[in-house]
Every structure is written in C-alpha cells, then in structure tokens.
Scaffold this active site. Structure first.
Site: not given
Length: 305
Positions: A196, A122, A225
């Site tokens: 975060e 952020h 993945e």
C-alpha cells in the site's frame, strides 16, 4: 548524517542482541512505555492524519486512545522482530495456522503451480506471515527497501534470511527486482510484497477510504503477466497472539489500474477492522504529499506518456 546513521545501525544491533534476552513480558512492557511516551501531546501528526481517513473524521477527532494503541502496536512489532531469531519457528507456525483464516486460498494457489503473489499492508506482524509460509509452503521471495547505512540494510537482510526468506533489494542490483520476481513466479514460487505504500513515485492512482492515493503497481503487474493468483493478506495482533487472513484471489481483469483498486479496497476492509494495527506513519494520500514530491510524480508520469 553519517554519524546518525551509524548510531542507528548500532542501536538496532544492540536491540537484536539484548531484547531477546529479556523475559517476553518485560520486553513488551518496555516497548509499551516507549510508545506511551511517543503518544504524549497527541502523537505523530501523520499517524493521526492517516487514522482520520480510516475513521472518516478529522485529525483532531481521532481518539487519543487509538493513537496510543496504534503506537503500542507498532512498538510490539519491533519488539517481536528483535525477539524472532530466538523464537521457535515450528511452534510459531502451529500457532499461526490455528488462528488464520483463508488458508485454503493459498494452498489452492500453490497447488496450481503457477506461483502466488501475496500482497500485504503494513499491519500487525507481517514477518510472522512469512514464517508460516516458510514452514508450510517453502521459501518466499520478498523485496527489501535499501536502507542507509549499508550495514543496517545488511543487518535486516540477514534477519529475514534467518527466518527463511529470499531477499531481493529494491535498488542497487544488476537485474531489476521486477524481472527477478517474474522469474520466481514462473518457477512456481511465492512472492510477498508490502503493497500500500508507493516508494517509487510512479504508483497507480486509487481511491482509498474516499480520498486520492497512489499504490505500487507491482502486485497487479506480476499477477497479470504471469497468471499467478493475487491474494490479499491481512495481519493483526490479538492480546495473546496474532490474527491472519488470506483473502480470495483478486480479479485481475481490466488491467493494472482496476486490479490495484480492487486490492486497495481489500486493504481498506482489513485496515478498517483493525485500525490500531496499521503501522503507517508516512504520508500515503496525495493531499499529504509535499510540493516537491508531487512535482517528481508529475515528471515521471509525463515521461511515461
């Protein structure tokens, strides 16, 4: 509580209508004044505690000037958010591209066709990073925390959709967000995640500025993945514009935990370089969690064992 939420929604609605009508200089100055008032008396305790970790000092030793500049940076983010719908996206993309570093990393990743995971803290104006992606590379998919009331959440959804983003709510959907993000990446799409702050309480333990914290496993899991590159992105403000850096792909060998730690290390580098532009006013480190939150985390971990 419902009345307060409704008042908040109406306040955001008024800001989106009115702030864009003001000259930019007047709008920014009004938000700076509000930030300076919030900084009186030392500013928010949690912001000061968070900045103390970045600086490697005690909360009392964090300079008041840094707290004030941090609140001004946060206020600037909101001022720009309210003005974005009336700003020229073509010119914004050109301005961003002229100042950004590491663009080759995202272009190379897109060229591979395996999708891209962008992970951001952020910091600065992350919405503008998305505007550049829309104008240069196509529609990014982002996950939105569901706010209350629903009308306020929908207002933020419409705002980001107006910028060209695809929005997936974090909760309240039939298909889990993770499954939807996997599908987008396998289509070769770009996924952007603020990475975060652990909202689920089931985050990965990391060392962050020398202390224990938890961060969401999503960015690492998605990259592992699908094979999509995981790119850390950092945004900050400059006096006349914005700075952006797209980092080289994160090494995903070893699994989710070491990958998330490497991402945390990249975040730390960017935050340390631009501490005033890191907009983190919530508890992030384990030492700041309430006893109730710690109990919820332990219960979730026990169930997953």
């Amino acid at each position: 509580m419902r009345t307060a939420a409704r008042v908040s929604d109406l306040g955001y609605a008024a800001a989106w209508r009115l702030i864009r009508l003001l000259p930019r200089r007047w709008a920014l100055r009004s938000f700076e004044i509000a930030a300076d008032r919030a900084a009186r008396g030392g500013g928010p305790d949690q912001l000061r505690r968070n900045l103390s970790r970045v600086l490697g000092t005690t909360p009392d030793a964090v300079p008041d000037d840094l707290v004030r500049e941090s609140l001004r940076s946060y206020a600037r983010y909101w001022c720009e958010a309210f003005r974005l719908p009336s700003m020229d996206p073509v010119r914004l993309a050109e301005t961003i591209e002229s100042s950004a570093t590491g663009i080759e990393h995202i272009r190379d990743a897109v060229a591979r066709g395996a999708g891209v995971v962008l992970a951001l803290p952020h910091s600065g104006n992350w919405d503008l990073a998305g505007v550049w992606v829309v104008r240069r590379l196509g529609t990014p998919t982002v996950v939105a925390e569901r706010l209350a009331p629903e009308s306020l959440f929908q207002r933020f959804v419409r705002f980001r959709e107006s910028l060209g983003f695809e929005i997936i709510p974090l909760t309240g959907v039939e298909t889990p967000p993770y499954d939807q993000l996997i599908a987008r990446l396998r289509q070769g799409r770009i996924v952007g995640l603020l990475g975060e702050r652990d909202l689920s309480g089931a985050g990965v333990p990391v060392d962050f500025f020398g202390e224990s914290a938890t961060m969401p496993p999503g960015p690492a899991k998605l990259a592992i993945e699908t094979g999509a590159p995981l790119l850390p992105v950092h945004c900050w403000f400059t006096p006349d514009g914005w700075g952006f850096d797209i980092g080289a792909p994160i090494d995903t060998t070893g699994g989710v935990t070491p990958t998330t730690q490497r991402l945390a290390d990249r975040f730390a580098t960017g935050i340390a370089a631009h501490p005033a532009d890191w907009h983190m006013l919530q508890p992030l480190w384990t030492a700041d969690f309430s006893a109730e939150r710690l109990a919820r985390i332990e219960a979730r971990r026990s169930r997953s064992r």
